[in-house]
Design a protein around this motif. Sequence first.
Motif, PDB file in Angstrom:
ATOM      1  N   ARG A 244      -3.807   9.864   5.744  1.00 26.07           N
ATOM      2  CA  ARG A 244      -5.157   9.552   5.745  1.00 26.07           C
ATOM      3  C   ARG A 244      -5.477   9.220   7.305  1.00 26.07           C
ATOM      4  NH1 ARG A 244      -9.142   4.930   4.373  1.00 26.07           N
ATOM      5  NH2 ARG A 244      -7.427   3.520   4.579  1.00 26.07           N
ATOM      6  N   LEU A 245      -4.616   8.628   8.008  1.00 31.98           N
ATOM      7  CA  LEU A 245      -4.715   8.290   9.523  1.00 31.98           C
ATOM      8  C   LEU A 245      -4.845   9.942  10.221  1.00 31.98           C
ATOM      9  CD1 LEU A 245      -5.184   6.140  11.695  1.00 31.98           C
ATOM     10  CD2 LEU A 245      -2.621   6.303  11.758  1.00 31.98           C
TER      11      LEU A 245
ATOM     12  N   LEU B  41       2.572   2.082  10.714  1.00 32.37           N
ATOM     13  CA  LEU B  41       2.770   2.708   9.423  1.00 32.37           C
ATOM     14  C   LEU B  41       4.338   3.230   9.419  1.00 32.37           C
ATOM     15  CD1 LEU B  41      -0.409   4.592   8.797  1.00 32.37           C
ATOM     16  CD2 LEU B  41       0.710   2.953   7.227  1.00 32.37           C
TER      17      LEU B  41
ATOM     18  N   ILE C 290      -8.251   1.564   8.736  1.00 32.19           N
ATOM     19  CA  ILE C 290      -8.792   2.876   8.869  1.00 32.19           C
ATOM     20  C   ILE C 290     -10.287   3.126   8.421  1.00 32.19           C
ATOM     21  CG2 ILE C 290      -8.480   5.365   8.215  1.00 32.19           C
ATOM     22  CD1 ILE C 290      -5.732   5.016   7.917  1.00 32.19           C
TER      23      ILE C 290
ATOM     24  N   GLU D 106      -7.935  11.849   9.520  1.00 33.58           N
ATOM     25  CA  GLU D 106      -9.494  11.391   9.657  1.00 33.58           C
ATOM     26  C   GLU D 106     -10.318  12.195  10.681  1.00 33.58           C
ATOM     27  OE1 GLU D 106      -9.494   7.604  11.567  1.00 33.58           O
ATOM     28  OE2 GLU D 106      -8.504   8.578  13.590  1.00 33.58           O
TER      29      GLU D 106
ATOM     30  N   VAL E  87       2.673   4.034   1.638  1.00 30.26           N
ATOM     31  CA  VAL E  87       2.625   4.385   3.338  1.00 30.26           C
ATOM     32  C   VAL E  87       2.289   5.749   3.441  1.00 30.26           C
ATOM     33  CG1 VAL E  87       4.326   4.265   5.070  1.00 30.26           C
ATOM     34  CG2 VAL E  87       4.457   2.386   3.584  1.00 30.26           C
TER      35      VAL E  87
ATOM     36  N   TYR F 243      -0.178  -4.028   8.726  1.00 35.71           N
ATOM     37  CA  TYR F 243      -1.158  -2.895   8.383  1.00 35.71           C
ATOM     38  C   TYR F 243      -2.028  -3.465   7.316  1.00 35.71           C
ATOM     39  CZ  TYR F 243      -3.181   1.586   7.252  1.00 35.71           C
ATOM     40  OH  TYR F 243      -3.855   2.783   7.004  1.00 35.71           O
TER      41      TYR F 243
ATOM     42  N   LEU G  83      -1.512   2.110  15.153  1.00 35.80           N
ATOM     43  CA  LEU G  83      -1.570   2.031  13.507  1.00 35.80           C
ATOM     44  C   LEU G  83      -0.411   3.048  12.847  1.00 35.80           C
ATOM     45  CD1 LEU G  83      -5.653   2.173  12.774  1.00 35.80           C
ATOM     46  CD2 LEU G  83      -4.034   0.241  12.487  1.00 35.80           C
ATOM     47  N   ALA G  84      -0.402   4.131  13.480  1.00 40.53           N
ATOM     48  CA  ALA G  84       0.718   5.311  13.272  1.00 40.53           C
ATOM     49  C   ALA G  84       2.037   4.434  13.448  1.00 40.53           C
ATOM     50  CB  ALA G  84       0.416   6.339  14.062  1.00 40.53           C
TER      51      ALA G  84
ATOM     52  N   LYS H 115      -5.332   4.653  17.264  1.00 40.15           N
ATOM     53  CA  LYS H 115      -4.790   5.317  16.486  1.00 40.15           C
ATOM     54  C   LYS H 115      -3.266   5.471  16.527  1.00 40.15           C
ATOM     55  CE  LYS H 115      -5.367  10.179  14.110  1.00 40.15           C
ATOM     56  NZ  LYS H 115      -6.267  11.278  14.097  1.00 40.15           N
TER      57      LYS H 115
ATOM     58  N   PHE I 299       0.820  -1.191   0.223  1.00 43.56           N
ATOM     59  CA  PHE I 299      -0.018  -0.094  -0.054  1.00 43.56           C
ATOM     60  C   PHE I 299       0.863   1.197   0.269  1.00 43.56           C
ATOM     61  CE2 PHE I 299       0.769  -1.710   4.264  1.00 43.56           C
ATOM     62  CZ  PHE I 299       1.013  -0.411   4.915  1.00 43.56           C
TER      63      PHE I 299
ATOM     64  N   GLU J 216      -1.413   6.337   3.358  1.00 43.71           N
ATOM     65  CA  GLU J 216      -2.182   6.001   4.619  1.00 43.71           C
ATOM     66  C   GLU J 216      -1.715   6.806   5.661  1.00 43.71           C
ATOM     67  OE1 GLU J 216      -4.440   3.497   4.683  1.00 43.71           O
ATOM     68  OE2 GLU J 216      -4.478   3.501   2.612  1.00 43.71           O
ATOM     69  N   THR J 217      -0.355   7.131   5.857  1.00 46.26           N
ATOM     70  CA  THR J 217      -0.220   8.020   7.107  1.00 46.26           C
ATOM     71  C   THR J 217      -0.838   9.427   6.937  1.00 46.26           C
ATOM     72  OG1 THR J 217       1.893   7.066   6.873  1.00 46.26           O
ATOM     73  CG2 THR J 217       1.725   8.916   8.137  1.00 46.26           C
TER      74      THR J 217
END
Lengths: 284, 284
Positions: A276-277, B192, B206, A280, A270, B201, B188-189, B185, A268, A273-274
């Motif tokens: 997006r997190l 990543l 998300i 959010e 990275v 991941y 997940l961070a 969160k 994916f 996605e970072t």
Amino acid sequence: MTTSAIAEALRLHPGPVDLASIETDAAPGFDGKKADGQTALADLGSELSDLQERLWAERTAGSERRVLVVLQGMDTSGKGGVLRHTIGLVDPQGVRITSFKAPTDEERAHDFLWRIEKGLPPAGYIGVFDRSHYEDVLIARVRGFAEPDEIERRYGAINEFEARLVDEGVSIIKCMLHISADEQKARLAERLANPDKHWKYNPCDIDERAFWPAYREAYETALERTSTQIAPWHVVPSDKKWFRNLAVGQLLLDTLRGLDLQWPAADFDVEAETARLIGEAPVQ
Amino acid sequence: MTTSAIAEALRLHPGPVDLASIETDAAPGFDGKKADGQTALADLGSELSDLQERLWAERTAGSERRVLVVLQGMDTSGKGGVLRHTIGLVDPQGVRITSFKAPTDEERAHDFLWRIEKGLPPAGYIGVFDRSHYEDVLIARVRGFAEPDEIERRYGAINEFEARLVDEGVSIIKCMLHISADEQKARLAERLANPDKHWKYNPCDIDERAFWPAYREAYETALERTSTQIAPWHVVPSDKKWFRNLAVGQLLLDTLRGLDLQWPAADFDVEAETARLIGEAPVQ
């Protein structure tokens, strides 16, 4: 591929096998005593765990690789002890233990390899066989559960089976836990003397000792016929429990090191996605 | 039956459940910090191992008893960490881990409990469910994989199923690993940010966070409807990984202690066997 001094010392080389000439209470390839050996085993733990996790991770990226440890040995030789002390060092999520008892009626209705196939570890796992398809050329030969020509056929069938497994991505580590008849006697006596261990004792264990020379001969033939370049046997001196546990741990570590396991690359984006997190909407 | 302070503090009592009122970063029932908690977990190891071996031994004398640990929680709540650090303390021979992913076509063609039944631990084992039949009233409810009346039916079906298991000798320990959305969160961070963790991941993680309030509600309903006298839920604050691991270890220990496990008596004549071993013909 790195090979440790222990693995070098235990690996069986082609040719006739004479178990009487292999010491059962030695610690070949290791320079130390019991306490050093226990420390050395504990020290393997973190690298074993790291490599096991990489093997596990690799499967999420489609790898088919897996490891299979085959444990064979006479009663009391310590297959259970290896499971507890050596295999117990790694994450139980990635371990698949299969114990082979006397075959059931359903298993007997199939070829001897049918139940073995069902017990193989899936991709990413470290599988351990507590007894194995080798029982079918050991007790089956000693106790006459199969005709001599069927036993003869099985050596070849085992070699072909294992060659296919290797082609499919299985790394096979075959360990014969080698104890003396005297050591077995002492271990049985200990079980009889200790009420907490009575549940481990079976009167058949003594009956079986009468067949010791026949088992030794069956082992020698099996080891000679099935120790191949791709799946060699290791004879592990097992009178010293600490060395037995260390040796199997070292063989496992050598094998995992030899796989050159890498963390899989992200499939994916990275950075996306970072972002997006971080961006959010509030979650609560 | 001994119940530890941790078990008392985590056990869910009958009535409505409000997860927002249960702290995720607390350590209820434990008076200490991280290092103390890690030491306390390690200290459980030898008693856990001893009791697990008795459970295992008991089955050789015909006992049907077994333990089932059910682990539920949002992504990153640490089901894998509990398996590694807590379940990893006991002998892997006596552990049966079953991970429930999205059901296969074959599994979907059966009732939701069909695959659960197949994953149950045999007598003498400690079984662990990494996710479980509760997914069928959690994600199934949140994502609408089943109609509301089917979800409704399932709460009752689960209670009847678990009551039958208890009658059959299964001790059930249900743990909901409770983390905050902020903690998720952060985890997940971290995945990543660390290439060694990219394989853990999944971009869907998300997407799923948008459903956090719906999951909380689904959990609250499931906990309320299925926390029974014979198989109560425990809400385990899991922002602190060390407390999560310790708490599940303590719940397991309490359960094993409550079984009053004894070594089975010998089903043979100990003196006669000892004499037979001493008097056997020389073996070599």
